[in-house]
Design a protein around this motif. Structure first.
Motif, PDB file in Angstrom:
ATOM      1  N   GLU A 104      43.807  68.248  32.801  1.00 61.39           N
ATOM      2  CA  GLU A 104      44.708  68.364  33.953  1.00 61.39           C
ATOM      3  C   GLU A 104      45.825  69.389  33.727  1.00 61.39           C
ATOM      4  O   GLU A 104      46.816  69.407  34.459  1.00 61.39           O
ATOM      5  CB  GLU A 104      45.304  66.999  34.341  1.00 61.39           C
ATOM      6  CG  GLU A 104      44.267  66.006  34.831  1.00 61.39           C
ATOM      7  CD  GLU A 104      44.866  64.873  35.621  1.00 61.39           C
ATOM      8  OE1 GLU A 104      46.072  64.590  35.460  1.00 61.39           O
ATOM      9  OE2 GLU A 104      44.128  64.259  36.428  1.00 61.39           O
ATOM     10  N   GLN A 105      45.649  70.259  32.725  1.00 60.23           N
ATOM     11  CA  GLN A 105      46.649  71.317  32.515  1.00 60.23           C
ATOM     12  C   GLN A 105      46.654  72.282  33.703  1.00 60.23           C
ATOM     13  O   GLN A 105      47.706  72.823  34.072  1.00 60.23           O
ATOM     14  CB  GLN A 105      46.349  72.076  31.221  1.00 60.23           C
ATOM     15  CG  GLN A 105      47.410  73.117  30.864  1.00 60.23           C
ATOM     16  CD  GLN A 105      47.176  73.730  29.493  1.00 60.23           C
ATOM     17  OE1 GLN A 105      46.415  73.218  28.677  1.00 60.23           O
ATOM     18  NE2 GLN A 105      47.835  74.840  29.213  1.00 60.23           N
ATOM     19  N   TYR A 106      45.473  72.507  34.290  1.00 57.31           N
ATOM     20  CA  TYR A 106      45.360  73.380  35.469  1.00 57.31           C
ATOM     21  C   TYR A 106      44.555  72.666  36.542  1.00 57.31           C
ATOM     22  O   TYR A 106      43.581  71.964  36.249  1.00 57.31           O
ATOM     23  CB  TYR A 106      44.662  74.702  35.117  1.00 57.31           C
ATOM     24  CG  TYR A 106      45.354  75.488  34.032  1.00 57.31           C
ATOM     25  CD1 TYR A 106      46.463  76.281  34.305  1.00 57.31           C
ATOM     26  CD2 TYR A 106      44.878  75.440  32.720  1.00 57.31           C
ATOM     27  CE1 TYR A 106      47.094  76.994  33.297  1.00 57.31           C
ATOM     28  CE2 TYR A 106      45.504  76.159  31.707  1.00 57.31           C
ATOM     29  CZ  TYR A 106      46.617  76.936  31.998  1.00 57.31           C
ATOM     30  OH  TYR A 106      47.246  77.637  31.006  1.00 57.31           O
ATOM     31  N   LYS A 107      44.941  72.872  37.772  1.00 58.84           N
ATOM     32  CA  LYS A 107      44.205  72.291  38.884  1.00 58.84           C
ATOM     33  C   LYS A 107      42.910  73.060  39.113  1.00 58.84           C
ATOM     34  O   LYS A 107      42.834  74.256  38.808  1.00 58.84           O
ATOM     35  CB  LYS A 107      45.063  72.313  40.158  1.00 58.84           C
ATOM     36  CG  LYS A 107      46.245  71.360  40.124  1.00 58.84           C
ATOM     37  CD  LYS A 107      47.015  71.393  41.435  1.00 58.84           C
ATOM     38  CE  LYS A 107      48.178  70.411  41.410  1.00 58.84           C
ATOM     39  NZ  LYS A 107      48.943  70.442  42.681  1.00 58.84           N
ATOM     40  N   THR A 129      39.143  62.369  35.967  1.00 58.00           N
ATOM     41  CA  THR A 129      40.343  61.935  36.666  1.00 58.00           C
ATOM     42  C   THR A 129      40.217  62.263  38.155  1.00 58.00           C
ATOM     43  O   THR A 129      39.321  63.006  38.573  1.00 58.00           O
ATOM     44  CB  THR A 129      41.591  62.631  36.107  1.00 58.00           C
ATOM     45  OG1 THR A 129      41.493  64.035  36.405  1.00 58.00           O
ATOM     46  CG2 THR A 129      41.696  62.434  34.595  1.00 58.00           C
ATOM     47  N   LYS A 130      41.138  61.733  38.926  1.00 57.49           N
ATOM     48  CA  LYS A 130      41.135  61.999  40.366  1.00 57.49           C
ATOM     49  C   LYS A 130      41.270  63.489  40.641  1.00 57.49           C
ATOM     50  O   LYS A 130      40.604  64.035  41.535  1.00 57.49           O
ATOM     51  CB  LYS A 130      42.277  61.220  41.033  1.00 57.49           C
ATOM     52  CG  LYS A 130      42.257  61.271  42.556  1.00 57.49           C
ATOM     53  CD  LYS A 130      43.337  60.382  43.150  1.00 57.49           C
ATOM     54  CE  LYS A 130      43.293  60.440  44.673  1.00 57.49           C
ATOM     55  NZ  LYS A 130      44.312  59.563  45.302  1.00 57.49           N
ATOM     56  N   GLN A 131      42.144  64.157  39.873  1.00 61.21           N
ATOM     57  CA  GLN A 131      42.330  65.595  40.050  1.00 61.21           C
ATOM     58  C   GLN A 131      41.054  66.353  39.698  1.00 61.21           C
ATOM     59  O   GLN A 131      40.645  67.263  40.431  1.00 61.21           O
ATOM     60  CB  GLN A 131      43.479  66.103  39.159  1.00 61.21           C
ATOM     61  CG  GLN A 131      43.660  67.624  39.199  1.00 61.21           C
ATOM     62  CD  GLN A 131      44.852  68.082  38.408  1.00 61.21           C
ATOM     63  OE1 GLN A 131      45.984  67.735  38.730  1.00 61.21           O
ATOM     64  NE2 GLN A 131      44.616  68.880  37.360  1.00 61.21           N
ATOM     65  N   ARG A 179      36.064  77.744  37.044  1.00 64.21           N
ATOM     66  CA  ARG A 179      37.451  77.370  37.341  1.00 64.21           C
ATOM     67  C   ARG A 179      37.545  75.901  37.765  1.00 64.21           C
ATOM     68  O   ARG A 179      38.356  75.543  38.619  1.00 64.21           O
ATOM     69  CB  ARG A 179      38.010  78.268  38.458  1.00 64.21           C
ATOM     70  CG  ARG A 179      38.315  79.695  38.029  1.00 64.21           C
ATOM     71  CD  ARG A 179      38.710  80.553  39.217  1.00 64.21           C
ATOM     72  NE  ARG A 179      39.274  81.836  38.798  1.00 64.21           N
ATOM     73  CZ  ARG A 179      40.573  82.077  38.637  1.00 64.21           C
ATOM     74  NH1 ARG A 179      41.451  81.121  38.868  1.00 64.21           N
ATOM     75  NH2 ARG A 179      40.994  83.265  38.248  1.00 64.21           N
ATOM     76  N   SER A 180      36.738  75.054  37.159  1.00 68.64           N
ATOM     77  CA  SER A 180      36.668  73.659  37.606  1.00 68.64           C
ATOM     78  C   SER A 180      37.915  72.860  37.282  1.00 68.64           C
ATOM     79  O   SER A 180      38.220  71.871  37.945  1.00 68.64           O
ATOM     80  CB  SER A 180      35.458  72.966  36.969  1.00 68.64           C
ATOM     81  OG  SER A 180      35.698  72.748  35.584  1.00 68.64           O
ATOM     82  N   GLY A 181      38.639  73.246  36.226  1.00 70.59           N
ATOM     83  CA  GLY A 181      39.774  72.445  35.785  1.00 70.59           C
ATOM     84  C   GLY A 181      39.348  71.203  35.016  1.00 70.59           C
ATOM     85  O   GLY A 181      40.179  70.337  34.728  1.00 70.59           O
ATOM     86  N   VAL A 182      38.061  71.119  34.665  1.00 70.86           N
ATOM     87  CA  VAL A 182      37.552  70.006  33.846  1.00 70.86           C
ATOM     88  C   VAL A 182      37.331  70.538  32.428  1.00 70.86           C
ATOM     89  O   VAL A 182      36.511  71.424  32.219  1.00 70.86           O
ATOM     90  CB  VAL A 182      36.231  69.446  34.403  1.00 70.86           C
ATOM     91  CG1 VAL A 182      35.750  68.269  33.537  1.00 70.86           C
ATOM     92  CG2 VAL A 182      36.410  69.004  35.849  1.00 70.86           C
TER      93      VAL A 182
END
Length: 370
Positions: A167-170, A130-132, A145-148
Motif C-alpha cells: 500500500e505504499q502506492y495506490k 487489502t481493500k486498496q 502498476r497494480s500497486g500489489v
C-alpha cells in the motif's frame, strides 16, 4: 555369501535408479506438434548473399551469446542463423505475447480493462489482498502498476531487492516490474475466456497466422523444467515455449498493425494503446538501454519508434512497424532436466545484449534503403 547377495541387490537397485533418473532427465518438456494449421514462411532474396555472409560473421565475432537469429519483412524470411525451429522458453518475452492475448480477448468481448481484482475475485490465501490492492484493474496490471507488492513465482532479483511496502502506492500510480501482475493476467484470461492460456493462444493466434511449431501444450505452468516448484502464490507462472520463426511471425503480425495476410487478427486500436509509453524508465532510475519506456507488457524505444519483447537468457524481439522489419534472437535455456541443468551451469548463460540485435537490424535497414 548373504552379505554379497545384499550388496549385489543394492548395487542393482542403485543402477536402476540412476538409469531411471537419466531417462527422466532426458524427457523433453515440450515437443514439436503436428498441426494442420501450420504454414511455411516464404523466403525472400532481398538481401544479397554477401550481405548475409557479413551478418553471419558479425554474429560469430561478437563477444556476446547469440545462438539463433531470424529476420522477417512483411511475413517473409530475409535472414536466418541457427536452428530457427527449435522450441525455446520465451521467459519474460511471454509477457508481450500475453499483451496480445488480452487484446484479442478484449476485442472479442471476453473482458474489459476497467474490471478490478475485487470484481474478478482475485485474492491470495496466504497473504490476502487489502481493500486498496483489490481496486487494481486489468489495465493497471498491463502497465505493471497494480500497486500489489507480493512475492510471485519466477520474479527477478531486482523485484526482491526493490519491492515497495504494501500500500505504499495506490494502483495506477507507480511502475514496478512485478510478476504478480503478469501471472495474474494469465489467470484472468483463463477465467474470462474459459480456456487455458495455451488453448486460447492456439485458437485465436496460432491458427489464424499459421504458426509452425506451436500447440496448446507449449504453455507450461509452474517450473519450466520437469521438477517440483515451490508455490509462492495462488497464481502460477506460465512459460511459453516457442521457436524463433514462430515468435518472429507474431512480430510480423504486430509490425503490420495487427494484420496477417490481409486479415485483421488483432485490432490496430489495441496495438496503438499497447505501445503508448505509460512509464518512462528514467523516472524510476531504470537503465535498460536502448529501451526507455514501458507500455502494455511491451518495452519501448521511443527515440527510434521501436517495440521490444525481452526475456532472460537473450530472448529478444525487435519490431519496427514503419519498415515492417522484425528481428528475433533466441538462446536455448533447456527443454529437459538435463539440458536445463547444463544451461544453468554455464557462467555466461545470460551473456547476450540487445545492442547486438539492434546492430543487425540497423545494418539491414540501411542496406534496404540503398
Amino acid at each position: 555369501m548373504k552379505v554379497k547377495r545384499i550388496l549385489k541387490k543394492l548395487l542393482l537397485t542403485l543402477f536402476i535408479l540412476i538409469a531411471l533418473f537419466l531417462i527422466y532427465s532426458l524427457i523433453p518438456r515440450v515437443r514439436h506438434p503436428n498441426k494442420s494449421f501450420a504454414t511455411e514462411l516464404k523466403k525472400s532474396d532481398i538481401l544479397s548473399k554477401d550481405f548475409q555472409k557479413n551478418l553471419r560473421q558479425f554474429i560469430k565475432d561478437t563477444a556476446t551469446k547469440s545462438e539463433i537469429i531470424i529476420a522477417l519483412k512483411e511475413n517473409e524470411v530475409i535472414f536466418e542463423y541457427g536452428n530457427t525451429k527449435k522450441l525455446i522458453n520465451c521467459h519474460s518475452a511471454r509477457k508481450s505475447i500475453m499483451s496480445l492475448l488480452i487484446g484479442i480477448a478484449k476485442d472479442k468481448g471476453f473482458l474489459e480493462l476497467n474490471e478490478t481484482l475485487e470484481s474478478l475475485g482475485i485474492d491470495e490465501r496466504k497473504t490476502p489482498l487489502t481493500k486498496q490492492e483489490k481496486t487494481a484493474t486489468i489495465q493497471d496490471l498491463l502497465m505493471a502498476r497494480s500497486g500489489v507488492y507480493l512475492q510471485a513465482e519466477a520474479e527477478v532479483q531486482s523485484a526482491k531487492e526493490n519491492r515497495p511496502q504494501r500500500e505504499q502506492y495506490k494502483p495506477g500510480n507507480f511502475f514496478f516490474y512485478n510478476n504478480f501482475d503478469f501471472n495474474v493476467l494469465g489467470a484472468i484470461l483463463e477465467q474470462k475466456t474459459g480456456k487455458s492460456i495455451g488453448a486460447f493462444m492456439e485458437e485465436y493466434l496460432a491458427k489464424p497466422i499459421g504458426l509452425q511449431d506451436f500447440s496448446s501444450s507449449n504453455v507450461v505452468y509452474g517450473s519450466p523444467w520437469p521438477i517440483p516448484n515451490q508455490s509462492l502464490s495462488d497464481y502460477p507462472v506460465y512459460w511459453i515455449f516457442m521457436s524463433a520463426r514462430d515468435l518472429a511471425r507474431i512480430g510480423s503480425l504486430v509490425a503490420q498493425n495487427g494484420k496477417y495476410n490481409n486479415k485483421q487478427i488483432i485490432s490496430s486500436k489495441w496495438l496503438e494503446e499497447s505501445f503508448r509509453p505509460y512509464s518512462k524508465l528514467s523516472d524510476y532510475n531504470i537503465d535498460k538501454k536502448p529501451l526507455n519506456a514501458y507500455g502494455y507488457l511491451w518495452w519501448l524505444d521511443t527515440n527510434k519508434n521501436l517495440i521490444w519483447a525481452d526475456g532472460y537468457g537473450g530472448q529478444y524481439m525487435l519490431i519496427d512497424p514503419k519498415s515492417h522489419l522484425v528481428f528475433v534472437q533466441r538462446n536455448f535455456t533447456g527443454n529437459s532436466l538435463l539440458s536445463s541443468g547444463l544451461f544453468l551451469l554455464d557462467e555466461n548463460r545470460d551473456n547476450s545484449h540487445k545492442i547486438d540485435l539492434q546492430h543487425l537490424y540497423e545494418r539491414t535497414k540501411n542496406y534496404l534503403k540503398k
